[in-house]
Design a protein around this motif. Structure first.
Motif, PDB file in Angstrom:
ATOM      1  N   GLU A 524       1.030  -1.307   0.023  1.00 35.36           N
ATOM      2  CA  GLU A 524       0.061  -0.154  -0.374  1.00 35.36           C
ATOM      3  C   GLU A 524       0.754   1.523   0.077  1.00 35.36           C
ATOM      4  OE1 GLU A 524      -3.281   0.035   3.003  1.00 35.36           O
ATOM      5  OE2 GLU A 524      -3.950  -1.520   2.731  1.00 35.36           O
ATOM      6  N   GLY A 525       1.762   1.167   1.065  1.00 35.51           N
ATOM      7  CA  GLY A 525       2.990   2.352   1.242  1.00 35.51           C
ATOM      8  C   GLY A 525       3.421   3.047   0.059  1.00 35.51           C
ATOM      9  N   LEU A 526       3.809   1.819  -0.643  1.00 36.23           N
ATOM     10  CA  LEU A 526       4.776   1.939  -2.400  1.00 36.23           C
ATOM     11  C   LEU A 526       3.885   2.652  -3.422  1.00 36.23           C
ATOM     12  CD1 LEU A 526       7.440   1.026  -3.567  1.00 36.23           C
ATOM     13  CD2 LEU A 526       5.973  -0.838  -4.206  1.00 36.23           C
ATOM     14  N   ILE A 527       2.470   1.587  -3.476  1.00 41.14           N
ATOM     15  CA  ILE A 527       1.950   2.443  -4.614  1.00 41.14           C
ATOM     16  C   ILE A 527       0.811   3.730  -4.268  1.00 41.14           C
ATOM     17  CG2 ILE A 527      -0.471   1.806  -5.491  1.00 41.14           C
ATOM     18  CD1 ILE A 527       1.713  -0.495  -6.367  1.00 41.14           C
ATOM     19  N   GLU A 528       1.484   3.951  -3.007  1.00 36.95           N
ATOM     20  CA  GLU A 528       0.943   4.963  -2.695  1.00 36.95           C
ATOM     21  C   GLU A 528       1.772   6.357  -3.458  1.00 36.95           C
ATOM     22  OE1 GLU A 528      -2.017   4.172   1.051  1.00 36.95           O
ATOM     23  OE2 GLU A 528      -0.190   4.707   1.100  1.00 36.95           O
ATOM     24  N   GLN A 537       1.423  14.012  -7.304  1.00 38.33           N
ATOM     25  CA  GLN A 537       0.731  15.123  -5.707  1.00 38.33           C
ATOM     26  C   GLN A 537       1.317  14.387  -4.454  1.00 38.33           C
ATOM     27  OE1 GLN A 537      -2.725  16.388  -6.130  1.00 38.33           O
ATOM     28  NE2 GLN A 537      -2.346  16.469  -8.071  1.00 38.33           N
ATOM     29  N   PRO A 538       1.012  15.413  -3.147  1.00 37.44           N
ATOM     30  CA  PRO A 538       1.824  14.868  -2.620  1.00 37.44           C
ATOM     31  C   PRO A 538       1.150  13.644  -1.890  1.00 37.44           C
ATOM     32  CG  PRO A 538       0.418  17.157  -2.197  1.00 37.44           C
ATOM     33  CD  PRO A 538       0.410  16.554  -3.070  1.00 37.44           C
ATOM     34  N   ALA A 539       2.188  12.610  -1.016  1.00 35.43           N
ATOM     35  CA  ALA A 539       2.179  11.416  -0.837  1.00 35.43           C
ATOM     36  C   ALA A 539       1.779  11.139   0.031  1.00 35.43           C
ATOM     37  CB  ALA A 539       2.902  10.834  -0.683  1.00 35.43           C
ATOM     38  N   GLU A 540       0.929  12.589   1.016  1.00 39.09           N
ATOM     39  CA  GLU A 540       0.259  12.235   2.277  1.00 39.09           C
ATOM     40  C   GLU A 540      -1.621  12.496   1.150  1.00 39.09           C
ATOM     41  OE1 GLU A 540      -0.830  11.533   5.979  1.00 39.09           O
ATOM     42  OE2 GLU A 540       1.492  11.521   5.509  1.00 39.09           O
ATOM     43  N   ALA A 541      -1.579  13.604   0.524  1.00 39.88           N
ATOM     44  CA  ALA A 541      -2.872  13.540   0.161  1.00 39.88           C
ATOM     45  C   ALA A 541      -3.090  12.327  -0.845  1.00 39.88           C
ATOM     46  CB  ALA A 541      -2.994  14.728  -0.985  1.00 39.88           C
ATOM     47  N   VAL A 542      -2.826  12.354  -0.993  1.00 43.31           N
ATOM     48  CA  VAL A 542      -2.867  10.503  -1.724  1.00 43.31           C
ATOM     49  C   VAL A 542      -3.099   9.575  -1.096  1.00 43.31           C
ATOM     50  CG1 VAL A 542      -2.182   8.693  -3.352  1.00 43.31           C
ATOM     51  CG2 VAL A 542      -1.412  11.153  -4.072  1.00 43.31           C
ATOM     52  N   ARG A 543      -2.682   9.379   0.245  1.00 38.45           N
ATOM     53  CA  ARG A 543      -2.763   8.097   1.458  1.00 38.45           C
ATOM     54  C   ARG A 543      -4.281   8.795   1.669  1.00 38.45           C
ATOM     55  NH1 ARG A 543       1.896   8.677   3.711  1.00 38.45           N
ATOM     56  NH2 ARG A 543       3.043   6.637   2.020  1.00 38.45           N
ATOM     57  N   ALA A 545      -6.446   9.844   0.969  1.00 42.20           N
ATOM     58  CA  ALA A 545      -7.530  10.227  -0.301  1.00 42.20           C
ATOM     59  C   ALA A 545      -8.304   8.925   0.070  1.00 42.20           C
ATOM     60  CB  ALA A 545      -7.412  10.731  -1.445  1.00 42.20           C
ATOM     61  N   ALA A 546      -6.921   8.110   0.094  1.00 38.39           N
ATOM     62  CA  ALA A 546      -7.214   6.754   0.055  1.00 38.39           C
ATOM     63  C   ALA A 546      -8.585   5.787   0.793  1.00 38.39           C
ATOM     64  CB  ALA A 546      -5.790   5.708  -0.013  1.00 38.39           C
ATOM     65  N   MET A 547      -7.437   6.261   2.293  1.00 38.26           N
ATOM     66  CA  MET A 547      -7.925   5.875   3.105  1.00 38.26           C
ATOM     67  C   MET A 547      -9.606   6.690   3.212  1.00 38.26           C
ATOM     68  SD  MET A 547      -5.391   6.865   6.025  1.00 38.26           S
ATOM     69  CE  MET A 547      -3.404   6.454   6.560  1.00 38.26           C
ATOM     70  N   LEU A 548      -9.727   7.552   2.796  1.00 40.83           N
ATOM     71  CA  LEU A 548     -11.017   7.620   2.783  1.00 40.83           C
ATOM     72  C   LEU A 548     -12.855   7.644   1.926  1.00 40.83           C
ATOM     73  CD1 LEU A 548     -10.911  11.856   3.130  1.00 40.83           C
ATOM     74  CD2 LEU A 548     -11.262  10.273   4.999  1.00 40.83           C
ATOM     75  N   SER A 549     -11.665   7.567   0.756  1.00 40.39           N
ATOM     76  CA  SER A 549     -12.493   6.695   0.026  1.00 40.39           C
ATOM     77  C   SER A 549     -12.545   4.888  -0.292  1.00 40.39           C
ATOM     78  CB  SER A 549     -12.077   6.915  -1.154  1.00 40.39           C
ATOM     79  OG  SER A 549     -11.035   6.613  -1.497  1.00 40.39           O
ATOM     80  N   GLY A 550     -11.230   4.269   0.771  1.00 39.72           N
ATOM     81  CA  GLY A 550     -12.006   3.049   0.973  1.00 39.72           C
ATOM     82  C   GLY A 550     -11.081   2.392  -0.516  1.00 39.72           C
ATOM     83  N   ASP A 551     -10.714   3.214  -1.186  1.00 37.71           N
ATOM     84  CA  ASP A 551      -9.845   2.156  -2.699  1.00 37.71           C
ATOM     85  C   ASP A 551      -8.559   3.153  -3.223  1.00 37.71           C
ATOM     86  OD1 ASP A 551      -9.715   1.128  -5.236  1.00 37.71           O
ATOM     87  OD2 ASP A 551     -11.105   2.218  -6.308  1.00 37.71           O
ATOM     88  N   HIS A 565      -8.750  16.761  -2.911  1.00 37.93           N
ATOM     89  CA  HIS A 565      -9.386  17.044  -1.717  1.00 37.93           C
ATOM     90  C   HIS A 565     -10.845  16.790  -1.530  1.00 37.93           C
ATOM     91  CE1 HIS A 565      -9.965  19.603  -5.309  1.00 37.93           C
ATOM     92  NE2 HIS A 565     -11.664  20.366  -4.918  1.00 37.93           N
ATOM     93  N   GLU A 566     -11.392  16.309  -3.212  1.00 32.60           N
ATOM     94  CA  GLU A 566     -13.113  15.961  -2.810  1.00 32.60           C
ATOM     95  C   GLU A 566     -12.917  14.307  -1.956  1.00 32.60           C
ATOM     96  OE1 GLU A 566     -14.271  15.544  -6.561  1.00 32.60           O
ATOM     97  OE2 GLU A 566     -13.676  17.291  -7.114  1.00 32.60           O
ATOM     98  N   ALA A 567     -11.859  13.157  -1.588  1.00 34.69           N
ATOM     99  CA  ALA A 567     -12.150  12.702  -0.685  1.00 34.69           C
ATOM    100  C   ALA A 567     -12.497  12.546   0.407  1.00 34.69           C
ATOM    101  CB  ALA A 567     -11.178  11.927  -0.863  1.00 34.69           C
ATOM    102  N   ALA A 568     -13.985  12.325   0.468  1.00 38.79           N
ATOM    103  CA  ALA A 568     -14.047  11.790   2.308  1.00 38.79           C
ATOM    104  C   ALA A 568     -15.480  11.004   2.108  1.00 38.79           C
ATOM    105  CB  ALA A 568     -15.647  12.994   1.656  1.00 38.79           C
TER     106      ALA A 568
END
Length: 913
Positions: A524-528, A537-543, A545-551, A565-568
């Motif tokens: 997961e960390g590698l793909i993010e 994009q910032p890696a933290e923002a990708v991480r 968004a992945a957590m919030l969207s579940g995918d 920023h739209e991930a919620a």
């Protein structure tokens, strides 16, 4: 002519008239042991062996004082109970012997070869054959393709490779078993004038037999600091050891008869292979039969069916002892299909469109082979950036993360396990069950096994792999059709048809994906990081968004469009739970959460928020649109297992996402995780686990989403206020919160939580936001160490992936009141790689028997095991089971007689003896 001796096979070779077993893998009353390799050694009441074999057994395995040993000199007659026994050199390894048996009543004879070779070895006596009525012989290399070059030619090639490796500034590492092959290699190096360093296990065995060997090179124990300029001699398990990896300039070579097979380098994962073998090749097997002139031949080990058919075609009565003979199948005289090497670069397969599965497999292979994390990320980022279609991007990212479907969509599992994959591979390749098991065990890796099997299939049918490849959309359709198929037969057929269109390399990565064994690094960390690099994009923002969207696939499409920023969070898309970091003491917690302790004590303005830590299942409860679901911390739905919670949640008037814990009760008494665990995985919970006997409750401790509004960015205190505003129905309980202002109060609260039969405390910063999937310092857990157990290892199991070359999983036991060993658990975490490698050498040398990947070992290794709790269970014969066992230490200071007792373990569990 006297009748032939009776030979049977009951999990081993047995001569009933003589009541004698031949090289059994398990303890028996009376046995002949042909040589001192671990797979031929077990503990018997009476043992016959050559003098040197018994000496090696004493040095390598130890002996029981209660056992009777008959060390037999070579060629001398030994008579016992109506039988005449003579041993003759087998030529396999030092001390190896053939058994020639004569029935004195009528002169009937039998020759058992054990493992042997006819050509003169460098470290063993030349084999001597005697005529016999019955011949029992090993046929490890019983196919015509196994015709070994002259030994002098093999040695010359090996020495040339060694010198070239040294000249290039690298360190040559030769791999051979500690007893037998290692001494053969040392003798081969004897006249080369090269300094040699050997592994500890090789040094021990060589010390025993050195007086019997010829000229040896200067050799000493391996020392990493001085390894340059030396030839290293290690057992095969050392090829990927920490000691070798840390040197970074090593080149490895395996010495084995299997080097005659194409693809051997890939099979052994080495730089070179040489066909130096301790076994007879095909011409020697034929010569053996011609020399012994038996009336009947029994075959064991290796290609028994094929060689038996060959002998029958030559006029001999020949049978395999290990499996049924297939007389209707003629022997294939052509060489067996080769196993090609896998592609090592992008040029290894024809260029293909970037949206095809072959391209994905190629990139994953390159990333897996790359040691640098930055280079892994760059490879994956370049690939993802080139994908034009958003749907392809989402699929590729999921596949790189080892996901088959969108985890947020709540789609069911593939339900295509290893049995179906194995059957599809076997149908394509024609491998028998035994051949497949042998290959699979040798690799202990799904991808490598699939590659070798598919290579075999391709060589049998060159038209199998048409010039086509699944694109990513077709791959998704394949997975969906496999999931929808009912029953193993249609699933096997669909998978077989798909694999038949792929190259072995691409097919092997499809199997890796299906089995969750990509092994590219931290998935997961590698793909993010790769997604972030691909789209700037910032890696933290990708991480996030992945957590919030579940995918992670959806997060990648948002990253490409700069819309992270739209991930919620949204209902019925589970998000990863926030985790607490462990702390050892109440003082540590206070120091972490209240940094200015003096100010806190002076003003009493600061406080720590405490909650009990329950022994249950962390669960997320989603209620929205008339639908209720419960998700585990790994995002899997489990609502069907807890209908009473689902029914109670229907009474919540608001739409919510709650975070909490499911705990079990019976007769209003809180039960343990072990009791609760019984409900997981059952299909019909209402019948199999009656709520009237054991009920569950859902304890709520956080509110993440309320009526369309995410609350993650709000403080814990604000979320608590909103949570207290909800009306929770019966069956759902709001956790109690205690605010304390000192270390003493934390300690008192901990003891009170323990008295309530809870695990400990969770301390929280009231100002903290909810950080999905993170283990930060805003939440801390105090869970003081439970008592440990000193246990003894009784079984050792081969690991997988990067640990496929070692024995890394250990089953352990305690002693009951009669001093019998009773299994209480299994652990595989807590040891360093070096410690695991050391134990692997020990357990390999002390193996009593082996079944598949599991070895039963001499119980002489004591471990100290830590665990979270201990409960009654019928899983083990001790009647107990440990929760989350981990190895705290190898107790070299303790003897097996000093391990803990079952009575003590029962006391810890609160169970009456």
């Amino acid at each position: 002519m006297p009748p032939l001796l009776t030979v049977t096979h009951r999990k081993g070779i047995y001569l009933p008239e003589a009541d004698l077993w031949l090289d059994p893998h398990f303890s028996v009353e009376r046995a002949f042991i042909s040589h001192a390799h671990s797979d031929h050694v077990a503990r018997h009441a009476v043992t016959f062996a050559s003098e040197l074999t018994l000496e090696l057994m004493r040095a390598r395995y130890g002996v029981k004082e209660s056992s009777t040993f008959h060390p037999l000199p070579m060629r001398e007659v030994f008579e016992w109970e109506g039988w005449q026994m003579r041993l003759f050199p087998a030529g396999h390894i030092v001390g190896s012997a053939m058994l020639h048996l004569t029935r004195l009543s009528d002169g009937a004879t039998l020759l058992y070869t054990g493992d042997y070779k006819l050509r003169q070895g460098l470290s063993s006596e030349r084999c001597e054959l005697l005529p016999a009525d019955t011949l029992i012989m090993e046929t490890t290399f019983g196919l015509p393709q196994f015709h070994f070059p002259p030994t002098a030619e093999i040695v010359a090639s090996m020495l040339k490779w060694v010198r070239e490796t040294l000249d290039e500034g690298h360190i040559p590492v030769l791999l051979g078993y500690s007893l037998g092959k290692a001494q053969e290699i040392l003798c081969a190096l004897g006249e080369a004038g090269l300094p040699v360093m050997v592994h500890k296990s090789i040094l021990e065995m060589t010390t025993v037999v050195a007086p019997l060997l010829g000229q040896l090179p200067t050799y000493r124990l391996f020392d990493a600091a001085e390894a340059r300029g030396h030839v290293l001699l290690f057992p095969p398990s050392g090829a990927r050891s920490q000691a070798i990896r840390k040197l970074k300039v090593c080149r490895t070579a395996m010495l084995s008869g299997w080097a005659m097979q194409s693809g051997a380098k890939y099979r052994y994962q080495v730089d070179e292979v040489f066909p130096l073998s301790d076994h007879a090749d095909y011409p020697e097997l034929l010569e053996t039969v011609a020399t012994v002139k038996p009336r009947r031949v029994y075959l064991v080990h290796g290609y028994t069916q094929e060689f038996a058919a060959d002998l029958r075609a030559r006029g001999y009565e020949a049978w395999t002892l290990e499996r049924a003979d297939q007389l209707e199948i003629p022997l294939e005289t052509a060489p067996r299909p080769s196993l090609e090497e896998p592609p090592s670069s992008s040029a290894a397969e024809p260029p293909e469109k970037p949206d095809q599965l072959a391209r994905w497999a190629q990139v994953c292979s390159q990333a897996a082979a790359e040691s640098s994390r930055l280079k892994k990320v760059a490879l994956l980022a370049d690939y993802l950036r080139a994908l034009a279609e958003p749907a392809d991007l989402a699929l590729a990212v999921r596949y790189c993360a080892g996901l088959l479907f969108d985890p947020a969509a709540g789609e069911g599992p593939l339900n295509t396990g290893w049995a179906i994959i194995r059957r599809a591979l076997q149908e394509l390749s024609g491998l028998s069950d035994a051949e497949y098991r042998t290959l699979s065990r040798s690799q202990a890796d799904a991808g490598r096994t699939a590659y070798l099997v598919l290579s075999r299939a391709l060589s049998k049918n060159p038209t199998m792999a048409a010039p086509q490849s699944l694109d990513l959309q077709a791959t998704d359709a394949l997975f969906r059709s496999l999931r929808a198929a009912r029953g193993p037969a249609p699933k096997t057929q669909r998978l077989r048809e798909a694999l038949a269109t792929l190259s072995p390399h691409t097919g092997s990565w499809l199997v890796r994906l299906m089995t969750g064994e990509l092994r590219m690094g931290s998935k997961e960390g590698l793909i993010e990081e790769a997604v972030a690099a691909a789209f700037a994009q910032p890696a933290e923002a990708v991480r996030e968004a992945a957590m919030l969207s579940g995918d992670i696939g959806h997060a990648a499409t948002l990253a490409r469009e700069a819309r992270l920023h739209e991930a919620a969070p949204r209902p019925h898309v589970p998000i990863k739970v926030m985790l607490a970091s462990p702390e050892e003491t109440a003082a540590d917690i206070w120091q972490r959460l209240i940094r200015d302790e003096k100010a806190a004590e002076a003003t009493s303005a600061h406080s720590v928020w405490l909650e009990d830590k329950y022994d249950g299942i962390r669960a997320q409860l989603h209620v929205s649109g008339g639908r209720v679901e419960i998700y585990t911390r790994d995002l899997k739905p489990i609502g069907l297992q807890f209908p009473e919670v689902m029914q109670a949640a229907q009474g919540i008037s608001a739409e919510v996402i709650l975070d909490g814990e499911i705990i079990a009760y019976a007769e209003d008494k809180k039960l343990s995780f072990f009791d609760l665990q019984k409900r997981l995985g059952r299909r019909d919970q209402a019948d199999l686990f009656l709520p009237s006997d054991i009920s569950v409750r859902y304890v709520v401790f956080d509110l993440l989403w309320l009526n369309g509004r995410p609350l993650l960015d709000q403080s814990l205190e604000s979320r608590r206020v909103a949570l207290e505003g909800l009306v929770l129905p019966t069956g759902l309980t709001l956790i109690e919160v205690q605010r304390v202002t000192s270390t003493v109060e934390i300690e008192a609260a901990f003891m009170a939580a323990r008295r309530r039969n809870n695990e400990g405390l969770i301390a929280k910063d009231p100002a903290s936001v909810y950080s999905p999937g993170r283990r930060g310092k805003s939440w801390l857990k105090l869970k003081k160490a439970f008592a440990t157990l000193d246990v003894v290892v009784v079984k050792a199991e081969q690991g997988s992936g990067k640990r496929s070359h070692v024995l890394s999983d250990y089953t352990f036991a305690v002693r009951d009141e009669h001093s019998a060993l009773r299994v209480i658990g299994k652990a595989y975490s807590g040891l360093t790689d070096v410690e695991i490698e050391t134990l692997t050498e020990h357990f390999t040398a002390t193996t009593l028997s082996q079944k598949g990947r599991v070895r039963t070992v001499i119980p002489d290794t004591v471990l100290e095991i830590a665990f979270d709790s201990i409960q009654p269970s019928d899983r083990h014969d001790s009647g107990l089971s440990l929760r989350f066992p981990r190895i705290k230490a190898i107790r070299t200071d303790k003897r097996p007689e000093e391990i803990d007792t079952l009575a003590y373990a029962r006391k810890l569990a609160g169970v009456a003896s």
